[in-house]
Every structure is written in structure tokens, then in C-alpha cells.
Design a protein around this motif. Structure first.
Motif, PDB file in Angstrom:
ATOM      1  N   UNK A  54       0.786  -1.236   0.000  1.00  0.00           N
ATOM      2  CA  UNK A  54       0.000   0.000   0.000  1.00  0.00           C
ATOM      3  C   UNK A  54       0.823   1.294   0.000  1.00  0.00           C
ATOM      4  N   UNK A  55       2.139   1.178  -0.142  1.00  0.00           N
ATOM      5  CA  UNK A  55       2.959   2.396  -0.012  1.00  0.00           C
ATOM      6  C   UNK A  55       3.221   2.997  -1.384  1.00  0.00           C
ATOM      7  N   UNK A  56       2.205   3.714  -1.876  1.00  0.00           N
ATOM      8  CA  UNK A  56       2.190   4.106  -3.282  1.00  0.00           C
ATOM      9  C   UNK A  56       3.249   5.139  -3.629  1.00  0.00           C
ATOM     10  N   UNK A  57       3.632   5.982  -2.673  1.00  0.00           N
ATOM     11  CA  UNK A  57       4.557   7.061  -3.031  1.00  0.00           C
ATOM     12  C   UNK A  57       6.013   6.665  -2.846  1.00  0.00           C
ATOM     13  N   UNK A  58       6.262   5.390  -2.672  1.00  0.00           N
ATOM     14  CA  UNK A  58       7.620   4.900  -2.490  1.00  0.00           C
ATOM     15  C   UNK A  58       8.466   5.289  -3.704  1.00  0.00           C
ATOM     16  N   UNK A  59       9.770   5.646  -3.553  1.00  0.00           N
ATOM     17  CA  UNK A  59      10.406   5.852  -2.246  1.00  0.00           C
ATOM     18  C   UNK A  59      10.057   7.222  -1.661  1.00  0.00           C
ATOM     19  N   UNK A  60       9.858   7.228  -0.354  1.00  0.00           N
ATOM     20  CA  UNK A  60       9.589   8.491   0.341  1.00  0.00           C
ATOM     21  C   UNK A  60      10.916   9.226   0.517  1.00  0.00           C
ATOM     22  N   UNK A  61      10.856  10.549   0.513  1.00  0.00           N
ATOM     23  CA  UNK A  61      12.101  11.299   0.663  1.00  0.00           C
ATOM     24  C   UNK A  61      12.576  11.284   2.112  1.00  0.00           C
ATOM     25  N   UNK A  62      11.822  11.945   2.988  1.00  0.00           N
ATOM     26  CA  UNK A  62      12.270  12.066   4.378  1.00  0.00           C
ATOM     27  C   UNK A  62      11.337  11.275   5.290  1.00  0.00           C
ATOM     28  N   UNK A  63      11.857  10.288   6.001  1.00  0.00           N
ATOM     29  CA  UNK A  63      11.021   9.501   6.914  1.00  0.00           C
ATOM     30  C   UNK A  63      11.508   9.649   8.346  1.00  0.00           C
ATOM     31  N   UNK A  64      10.557   9.651   9.265  1.00  0.00           N
ATOM     32  CA  UNK A  64      10.884   9.675  10.691  1.00  0.00           C
ATOM     33  C   UNK A  64      10.422   8.365  11.300  1.00  0.00           C
ATOM     34  N   UNK A  65      11.314   7.713  12.043  1.00  0.00           N
ATOM     35  CA  UNK A  65      10.926   6.537  12.825  1.00  0.00           C
ATOM     36  C   UNK A  65      10.966   6.997  14.278  1.00  0.00           C
ATOM     37  N   UNK A  66       9.799   7.036  14.905  1.00  0.00           N
ATOM     38  CA  UNK A  66       9.718   7.589  16.257  1.00  0.00           C
ATOM     39  C   UNK A  66       9.635   6.441  17.252  1.00  0.00           C
ATOM     40  N   UNK A  67      10.718   6.210  17.977  1.00  0.00           N
ATOM     41  CA  UNK A  67      10.699   5.230  19.057  1.00  0.00           C
ATOM     42  C   UNK A  67      10.006   5.835  20.256  1.00  0.00           C
ATOM     43  N   UNK A  68       9.917   5.083  21.323  1.00  0.00           N
ATOM     44  CA  UNK A  68       9.155   5.565  22.484  1.00  0.00           C
ATOM     45  C   UNK A  68      10.045   5.919  23.665  1.00  0.00           C
ATOM     46  N   UNK A  69      11.350   6.109  23.409  1.00  0.00           N
ATOM     47  CA  UNK A  69      12.299   6.346  24.498  1.00  0.00           C
ATOM     48  C   UNK A  69      12.044   7.647  25.247  1.00  0.00           C
ATOM     49  N   UNK A  70      12.340   7.610  26.537  1.00  0.00           N
ATOM     50  CA  UNK A  70      12.176   8.776  27.402  1.00  0.00           C
ATOM     51  C   UNK A  70      13.032   9.958  26.966  1.00  0.00           C
ATOM     52  N   UNK A 220      16.894   5.182  22.446  1.00  0.00           N
ATOM     53  CA  UNK A 220      17.915   5.376  23.473  1.00  0.00           C
ATOM     54  C   UNK A 220      17.678   4.330  24.551  1.00  0.00           C
ATOM     55  N   UNK A 221      18.459   3.234  24.552  1.00  0.00           N
ATOM     56  CA  UNK A 221      18.135   2.124  25.450  1.00  0.00           C
ATOM     57  C   UNK A 221      18.775   2.240  26.831  1.00  0.00           C
ATOM     58  N   UNK A 222      19.266   3.434  27.183  1.00  0.00           N
ATOM     59  CA  UNK A 222      19.997   3.566  28.455  1.00  0.00           C
ATOM     60  C   UNK A 222      19.173   4.365  29.445  1.00  0.00           C
ATOM     61  N   UNK A 223      19.509   4.220  30.726  1.00  0.00           N
ATOM     62  CA  UNK A 223      18.689   4.894  31.749  1.00  0.00           C
ATOM     63  C   UNK A 223      19.206   6.293  32.074  1.00  0.00           C
ATOM     64  N   UNK A 224      20.303   6.696  31.406  1.00  0.00           N
ATOM     65  CA  UNK A 224      20.814   8.066  31.602  1.00  0.00           C
ATOM     66  C   UNK A 224      21.221   8.650  30.259  1.00  0.00           C
ATOM     67  N   UNK A 225      21.183   9.976  30.161  1.00  0.00           N
ATOM     68  CA  UNK A 225      21.654  10.627  28.933  1.00  0.00           C
ATOM     69  C   UNK A 225      23.183  10.685  28.961  1.00  0.00           C
ATOM     70  N   UNK A 226      23.761  11.182  27.865  1.00  0.00           N
ATOM     71  CA  UNK A 226      25.214  11.375  27.800  1.00  0.00           C
ATOM     72  C   UNK A 226      25.662  12.313  28.917  1.00  0.00           C
ATOM     73  N   UNK A 227      24.805  13.262  29.274  1.00  0.00           N
ATOM     74  CA  UNK A 227      25.144  14.216  30.361  1.00  0.00           C
ATOM     75  C   UNK A 227      24.817  13.642  31.733  1.00  0.00           C
ATOM     76  N   UNK A 236       6.300   8.128  27.976  1.00  0.00           N
ATOM     77  CA  UNK A 236       4.994   8.226  28.653  1.00  0.00           C
ATOM     78  C   UNK A 236       4.907   7.366  29.910  1.00  0.00           C
ATOM     79  N   UNK A 237       5.886   6.501  30.184  1.00  0.00           N
ATOM     80  CA  UNK A 237       5.899   5.727  31.439  1.00  0.00           C
ATOM     81  C   UNK A 237       7.304   5.172  31.639  1.00  0.00           C
ATOM     82  N   UNK A 238       7.496   4.481  32.769  1.00  0.00           N
ATOM     83  CA  UNK A 238       8.824   3.905  33.006  1.00  0.00           C
ATOM     84  C   UNK A 238       8.726   2.394  33.179  1.00  0.00           C
ATOM     85  N   UNK A 239       7.814   1.792  32.407  1.00  0.00           N
ATOM     86  CA  UNK A 239       7.620   0.348  32.507  1.00  0.00           C
ATOM     87  C   UNK A 239       8.738  -0.357  31.744  1.00  0.00           C
TER      88      UNK A 239
END
Length: 274
Positions: A54-70, A220-227, A236-239
Motif C-alpha cells: 500500500x505504499x504508493x509514493x515509495x520511495x519516500x524522501x524524508x522519513x521519521x521513525x519515532x521510538x518511544x524512548x524517554x 535510546x536504550x539507556x537509563x541516563x543521557x550522555x550528560x 509516557x511511562x517507566x515500565x
């Protein structure tokens, strides 16, 4: 390199979604994980499938993959995400209200883990609540792994029928089990040997195949940022996830390599706002 390798191993463009073209009536489909179990494709299931990809406009130019990381909290990446031509999201995350300035609100495809259907929505006994929640995604595709485990099939089909009966704007599509099998083998050659790939890595692989430019947010699979600031597991949660199911650090190592090779971009920090 990786893009060409991915195309030759898995051909997402033709095979990532179960369609009438790649799955004719009479196919005896093998489940992705429970490979000894099969499901015959009769008229009923066949009619649930899109005719072709169903992806008729392929290839798309700019795509965002949004993970759920804090890491998305306070990132102010919403506007940048919403400017993308195609936005992938994972597992029905919240996008409305105040959070949209960090995570955006545009969605073209969102994955649905059947455990959300059985758990949060009581196997769609809470159908009204489910339909209200997915209204936030506009006319996005809802992508379900109906043929990964036999236990997923019923819940996935329930979602299809719920949307059809309520004439919802969203369309249900199903991950092709063969595509996921080939994808797992591909990543295994790169050292990701987990019981199952995470949805994030599956969708990233699809995005690399369907899009010219891919940017990942909220990975970002870590519990702290680089800083060294603490980060919640999800924005949205810390499960925390089940132990032993996915190999997040190994997967993340692979995604970092794709970032370093310029195959995709990882957004680690706040987005530039105009």
C-alpha cells in the motif's frame, strides 16, 4: 552497503506486508516464530488483504521513525517529525496534547502489539476506548504481526473487523511472516541473535528500504543521557521490558553503525527549533 543487502535479503518493497499479490488463495502460510504451525489462506483472509503493497509514493524522501524512548521528553522534536513525508511509530504511543511538541502528531504507520489489544483493551471488549485512542492517528496504517504466533492471529483479526465495522479511517495491514523471518536471519549475520527483533529494529529496517532519508527519534536504550541525566524508559511511562526477549544494546550497536555509515541519522539531543 546495508541498504542493498537489506533489499536483496528481504525486499520490503514487495514483501513486508501480506498482500493479495504475494499471498494467493490456497497459500498455506507458515507462522514466523512457530514455524511448525500453518494457516491456510482462504477467501475470508484473502479479502482482508490489500491487493498490493500500500505504499504508493515509495520511495519516500524524508522519513521519521519515532521510538518511544524517554529521551524524547523535552526534546521539542515534534515540529521536525511532523515535517517528514512519512512517520512510523511503534505500539500505539500517545501523541496528543502537550506531548506532541516533543513527539509530533503526524502518523502514517503505527505498529500494534497484540498484547496491547488483549491487555489494555481487554481483547477489544473496550472497543469504544480503542477506537477513540486510534482516532489520534488520522488515516494511518495499523500494522499487526498477525502471523508471528498463532496466539496473535485472533486479536489482529479482531482489530481488522472493529475498524471495518466502525468505518474507521485507519487501515489494518499485517507483517509478512516470511519477511520477518528473512529479516531476523539478516540481522543474525550482524550479531543480533535475540529470541526476536524489537519492533523498533523491524520498522527501522522497513524505513531504510522505503525511504531515501531516515531519521530516528526516541531510540535510546539507556537509563541516563550522555550528560548523566536520568531518562525514563518510555516518554509516557517507566515500565521496563521483559528480560531476555530483545537484545537492545546489540540492536542499538547495529543502529549506531548505520548512523555512522550515513544510512540513517539518530537524533540524540533536543531538536533545533526555528
Amino acid at each position: 552497503l546495508c541498504r542493498a543487502e537489506l533489499a536483496s535479503c528481504c525486499d520490503a518493497v514487495q514483501n513486508f506486508v501480506v498482500s493479495q499479490n504475494n499471498t494467493p488463495v490456497g497459500t498455506n502460510m507458515t507462522y514466523e516464530v512457530e514455524s511448525k504451525k500453518r494457516i491456510p489462506i482462504g477467501e475470508t483472509i484473502f479479502n482482508m488483504l490489500p491487493i498490493s503493497q500500500p505504499f504508493v509514493e515509495y520511495p519516500y524522501n524524508q522519513c521519521a521513525v519515532v521510538g518511544n524512548g524517554g529521551i524524547l521528553n523535552k526534546s521539542l522534536c515534534g515540529a521536525e517529525i511532523d515535517k517528514s513525508d512519512f512517520v512510523f511509530r511503534c505500539n500505539l504511543p500517545p501523541t496528543t496534547g502537550n506531548i506532541s511538541k516533543d513527539v509530533g502528531s503526524k502518523t502514517n504507520l503505527v505498529t500494534v502489539n497484540p498484547s496491547i489489544i488483549t491487555g489494555k483493551y481487554g481483547n477489544l471488549k473496550k472497543k469504544k476506548e480503542f477506537l477513540e485512542d486510534i482516532a489520534a492517528y488520522g488515516d494511518a496504517f495499523l500494522l499487526l504481526p498477525a502471523f508471528s504466533y498463532r496466539a496473535n492471529t485472533g486479536a489482529s483479526f479482531k482489530v481488522y473487523y472493529a475498524l471495518k465495522e466502525s468505518k474507521a479511517r485507519q487501515k489494518v495491514i499485517f507483517f509478512h511472516p516470511e519477511y520477518l523471518k528473512h529479516l531476523a536471519l539478516f540481522w543474525r549475520t550482524k550479531g543480533v541473535t535475540a529470541y526476536r527483533l524489537s519492533t523498533g529494529l523491524m520498522i527501522t529496517s522497513v524505513a531504510v528500504a522505503l525511504c531515501e532519508n531516515v531519521k530516528l527519534y526516541g531510540f535510546w536504550p539507556f537509563s541516563k543521557t550522555v550528560e548523566d541525566t536520568p531518562v525514563s524508559h518510555h516518554y509516557y511511562d517507566n515500565k521496563l521490558p521483559k528480560q531476555g526477549f530483545h537484545e537492545m544494546p546489540k540492536e542499538y550497536g547495529q543502529i549506531l553503525q548505520l548512523h555512522m555509515k550515513g544510512i540513517l541519522k539518530l537524533q540524540f539531543s533536543e531538536c533545533e527549533t526555528a
